[in-house]
Motif scaffolding. Structure first.
Motif, PDB file in Angstrom:
ATOM      1  N   PRO A 107       0.852  -1.224  -0.149  1.00 43.16           N
ATOM      2  CA  PRO A 107       0.197  -0.037  -0.034  1.00 43.16           C
ATOM      3  C   PRO A 107       0.839   1.199  -0.304  1.00 43.16           C
ATOM      4  O   PRO A 107       0.403   2.159  -0.294  1.00 43.16           O
ATOM      5  N   ASP A 108       2.197   1.200   0.261  1.00 38.88           N
ATOM      6  CA  ASP A 108       2.871   2.559   0.381  1.00 38.88           C
ATOM      7  C   ASP A 108       4.000   2.399  -0.676  1.00 38.88           C
ATOM      8  O   ASP A 108       4.855   3.125  -0.516  1.00 38.88           O
ATOM      9  N   HIS A 109       3.675   1.351  -1.678  1.00 38.81           N
ATOM     10  CA  HIS A 109       4.415   1.440  -2.971  1.00 38.81           C
ATOM     11  C   HIS A 109       6.049   0.798  -2.805  1.00 38.81           C
ATOM     12  O   HIS A 109       6.974   1.286  -3.322  1.00 38.81           O
ATOM     13  N   ASN A 110       6.037  -0.033  -1.464  1.00 40.14           N
ATOM     14  CA  ASN A 110       7.483  -0.735  -1.460  1.00 40.14           C
ATOM     15  C   ASN A 110       7.207  -1.765  -2.399  1.00 40.14           C
ATOM     16  O   ASN A 110       6.194  -2.556  -2.396  1.00 40.14           O
ATOM     17  N   LEU A 111       8.312  -1.921  -3.231  1.00 39.17           N
ATOM     18  CA  LEU A 111       8.516  -3.022  -4.165  1.00 39.17           C
ATOM     19  C   LEU A 111       8.887  -4.327  -3.300  1.00 39.17           C
ATOM     20  O   LEU A 111      10.053  -4.168  -2.763  1.00 39.17           O
ATOM     21  N   ILE A 112       8.079  -5.309  -3.507  1.00 39.02           N
ATOM     22  CA  ILE A 112       8.537  -6.508  -2.752  1.00 39.02           C
ATOM     23  C   ILE A 112       8.505  -7.678  -4.101  1.00 39.02           C
ATOM     24  O   ILE A 112       7.652  -7.741  -4.708  1.00 39.02           O
ATOM     25  N   THR A 113       9.863  -8.090  -4.356  1.00 41.84           N
ATOM     26  CA  THR A 113      10.217  -9.071  -5.536  1.00 41.84           C
ATOM     27  C   THR A 113      10.100 -10.389  -4.714  1.00 41.84           C
ATOM     28  O   THR A 113      11.199 -10.449  -3.779  1.00 41.84           O
ATOM     29  N   PHE A 114       9.940 -11.260  -5.473  1.00 39.62           N
ATOM     30  CA  PHE A 114      10.185 -12.935  -4.890  1.00 39.62           C
ATOM     31  C   PHE A 114      10.727 -13.689  -6.074  1.00 39.62           C
ATOM     32  O   PHE A 114      10.579 -13.187  -7.177  1.00 39.62           O
ATOM     33  N   GLY A 115      11.787 -14.140  -5.715  1.00 40.43           N
ATOM     34  CA  GLY A 115      12.604 -14.858  -6.784  1.00 40.43           C
ATOM     35  C   GLY A 115      13.219 -16.312  -6.321  1.00 40.43           C
ATOM     36  O   GLY A 115      13.451 -16.489  -4.954  1.00 40.43           O
ATOM     37  N   GLU A 116      13.053 -17.314  -7.296  1.00 37.74           N
ATOM     38  CA  GLU A 116      13.557 -18.653  -7.055  1.00 37.74           C
ATOM     39  C   GLU A 116      14.584 -18.886  -7.974  1.00 37.74           C
ATOM     40  O   GLU A 116      14.387 -18.689  -9.171  1.00 37.74           O
ATOM     41  N   GLN A 117      15.590 -19.429  -7.438  1.00 40.72           N
ATOM     42  CA  GLN A 117      16.917 -19.862  -8.039  1.00 40.72           C
ATOM     43  C   GLN A 117      16.565 -21.184  -8.935  1.00 40.72           C
ATOM     44  O   GLN A 117      15.981 -22.087  -8.105  1.00 40.72           O
ATOM     45  N   LEU A 118      16.683 -21.258 -10.106  1.00 38.21           N
ATOM     46  CA  LEU A 118      16.450 -22.391 -10.986  1.00 38.21           C
ATOM     47  C   LEU A 118      17.643 -23.265 -11.022  1.00 38.21           C
ATOM     48  O   LEU A 118      18.774 -22.720 -11.134  1.00 38.21           O
ATOM     49  N   LEU A 119      17.257 -24.594 -11.329  1.00 40.54           N
ATOM     50  CA  LEU A 119      18.521 -25.385 -11.730  1.00 40.54           C
ATOM     51  C   LEU A 119      19.114 -24.940 -12.925  1.00 40.54           C
ATOM     52  O   LEU A 119      18.190 -24.604 -13.660  1.00 40.54           O
TER      53      LEU A 119
END
Length: 123
Positions: A107-119
């Motif tokens: 709601p405050d425009h904090n960017l939350i990025t999720f990432g998964e390392q792939l084989l």
């Protein structure tokens, strides 16, 4: 020697931030003392802190957190099922650097990025 990091992000309204992270994203509140100007949340091995910044202009906020995860496709689908808004440029994608990622804006425009390392053999 270093073993954990707990980012601190700005929030304009603690109630709104709690509702988003706890009710929508499934985090839990930490601590036994409630502070009007501070919030601590956790989920699995992730901990994020928030400080009150009422004068924050969301469109000028550059707060960002990158969270490593596993089973990112399931997490992404869970967010879609809950109608959590995905960043317009942050849909689930395979990146050239070998990670599968997606992003949301709180709601405050904090960017939350999720990432998964792939084989390497799955690229």
């Amino acid at each position: 020697m270093l073993h954990a990091i707990h980012p601190k992000l700005p929030m304009r309204n603690k109630t709104v931030t709690k509702q988003y992270y706890i009710d929508q994203l499934g985090f839990n509140e930490l601590g036994t003392v409630a502070y009007d100007d501070y919030l601590m949340i956790s989920k699995d091995a992730i901990e994020i802190h928030f400080f009150k910044f009422e004068a924050l202009k969301p469109k000028e906020n550059y707060g960002q957190v990158y969270i490593r995860t596993t089973n990112i496709t399931k997490l992404y689908q869970t967010f879609l099922n809950k109608k959590i808004s995905i960043h317009p440029n942050g849909s689930l994608n395979l990146k050239p650097w070998g990670l599968k990622e997606f992003s949301i804006l709180d709601p405050d425009h904090n960017l939350i990025t999720f990432g998964e390392q792939l084989l390497k053999n799955s690229l």
